[in-house]
Design an enzyme around this catalytic site. Structure first.
Site, short mmCIF file in Angstrom:
data_model
loop_
_atom_site.label_atom_id
_atom_site.label_comp_id
_atom_site.label_asym_id
_atom_site.label_seq_id
_atom_site.Cartn_x
_atom_site.Cartn_y
_atom_site.Cartn_z
N LYS A 157 1.65 0.36 1.44
CA LYS A 157 1.29 -0.99 0.97
C LYS A 157 0.92 -0.86 -0.52
O LYS A 157 -0.25 -0.85 -0.89
CB LYS A 157 0.15 -1.56 1.82
N GLU A 190 11.63 -7.52 8.34
CA GLU A 190 10.37 -8.28 8.37
C GLU A 190 10.45 -9.40 7.36
O GLU A 190 11.44 -9.53 6.65
CB GLU A 190 9.19 -7.35 8.06
#
Ligand code: PXG
Length: 297
Positions: A157, A190
Site C-alpha cells: 500500500k 479490483e
C-alpha cells in the site's frame, strides 16, 4: 484550520501531537518527491479501532517490501494512533497512518534519507450517501490495467497511487464513483480503492491475491468471519469480465465503502438491477458487527 466547528485537528507527527497547521513535511521528503513510502486507512467505530492489528501488520509488510524501517516500534505506533484518536475526541472516524522515506537529496537513492517521516491523521470521514447502499452504485470498467505484481505489487500500500488515480479519473469522467480494473492477463483484479465480489447461483467469490490486488482488510474480514458466520463461504478464484456481467449480484468492500452493492457496470445492469439478497446480508451484518463490538485484532 480545523475541519469541524471550533475544533483544531491534532496531528501526530514524528513523536509529537501538534495542531494541523504546524504538521509539516519537507519539500525534500521522498514521500513527496517520489511517492516513496506507504500508508494505511483505518476506521474507528464506536470508540473501537477496526482491525487495527491487521492494519499495523500490513503497514509493516508494506514497509518491509520497500525496505523502509520505521523509527518507531509497532507498539509505539499503536500508542500514537490511540493518542491521536483520543486527542481529537473521535468515537467514529477515519485514521490515516503514513510512513515516508524521509528527507533526502534530489536523487532516487532511498538510503540517503536517514529518518523516515511518520504521521497519523485522525478525522471524521466523508461517506458515500446512505441511499447508495440501498439502491446500489454504478461503476465502470477502466481502460487502465492494474499495475502487474512484477512491476509494483499492489499488496504494497504505497504512496504511489497514480495507477489507481488514473482509473479513478476515468470513473469521474464517466460520472461514477468507482472503476473496476483488469490485470495485464485480462483477469478481474479490483477497483481503485475497493475489492470486488461476485455472487452467482448462491456462491460468493472474489479474486485471489495473486490476481494482483491489495488484500483488503475488509475483504479478509468477509472471507474469515462474516462469510462463514452467515453460512456463505467465500471462494477465491480468478474470473473474467464476462462472469461479472453475468453475475446475480456484485459488491465491493473497503475501509471507506464498507460493503456496497453494485447494480450497473458501464451500460450493463447486474442481476435484476437492485441490491441482491446476499449483498444485503453482508451489508447489514457488517454494520451490525462494527457498530456493536468492532474487532481490533
Ligand atoms: N484495493 C485498493 C487498491 C485499496 O486502496 C482496498 C482495495 C480495500 O482495502 P481495505 O483494507 O480498506 O479493506 C483499498 C483501500 C479512500 C480510501 O479514501 C481508500 C482505501 C482505504 C481507505 C480510504 O478512498 N483503499
Amino acid at each position: 484550520m480545523g475541519h469541524g466547528v471550533n475544533r483544531t485537528v491534532k496531528i501526530w507527527i514524528d513523536g509529537q501531537l501538534v495542531p494541523e497547521d504546524e504538521a509539516k513535511v519537507s519539500v525534500m521528503d521522498h514521500g513527496l518527491l517520489y511517492g516513496d513510502g506507504c500508508f494505511e486507512g483505518i476506521r474507528i467505530y464506536n470508540g473501537r479501532i477496526f482491525k487495527l492489528g491487521s492494519h499495523l501488520r500490513r503497514m509493516w509488510d508494506s514497509a518491509e517490501e520497500i525496505r523502509l524501517q520505521s523509527p518507531y516500534s509497532m507498539e509505539e505506533v499503536e500508542r500514537a494512533i490511540r493518542e491521536t484518536v483520543s486527542a481529537n475526541q473521535l468515537t467514529d472516524g477515519y485514521i490515516r497512518l503514513v510512513f515516508t522515506r524521509g528527507v533526502g537529496t534530489l536523487g532516487l537513492h532511498p538510503f540517503l534519507c536517514p529518518v523516515p517521516t511518520v504521521f497519523v491523521i485522525a478525522d471524521t470521514i466523508k461517506l458515500y450517501p446512505q441511499e447508495l447502499y440501498e439502491s446500489g452504485m454504478q461503476i465502470i470498467v477502466a481502460e487502465r490495467r492494474r499495475v502487474p505484481r512484477e512491476c509494483l505489487d499492489p499488496q504494497i500500500k504505497s504512496l504511489n497511487y497514480l495507477n489507481n488515480i488514473l482509473a479513478k479519473i476515468e470513473a469521474i469522467d464517466a460520472g461514477v464513483l468507482e472503476a473496476l480494473m483488469l490485470n495485464m492477463e485480462g483477469w478481474v483484479s479490483e477497483c481503485t480503492g475497493d475489492n470486488v465480489f461476485v455472487v452467482k447461483d448462491g456462491a460468493v467469490f472474489t479474486p485471489p491475491p495473486d490476481a494482483g490486488i491489495l488484500n483488503g482488510i475488509t475483504r479478509q474480514f468477509l472471507i474469515d468471519d462474516l462469510g462463514p458466520s452467515l453460512g456463505l463461504p467465500i471462494q477465491e478464484k480468478l474470473f473474467r469480465l464476462e462472469e461479472v456481467y453475468q453475475a446475480d449480484e456484485l459488491f465491493l468492500t473497503g475501509t471507506a465503502a464498507e460493503v456496497i452493492g453494485v447494480t450497473r457496470i458501464g451500460d450493463r445492469v447486474i442481476g435484476d438491477g437492485t441490491v441482491g439478497p446476499i449483498t444485503r446480508r453482508f451489508v447489514s451484518e457488517f454494520r451490525a458487527r462494527v457498530t456493536s463490538d468492532a474487532p481490533e485484532d
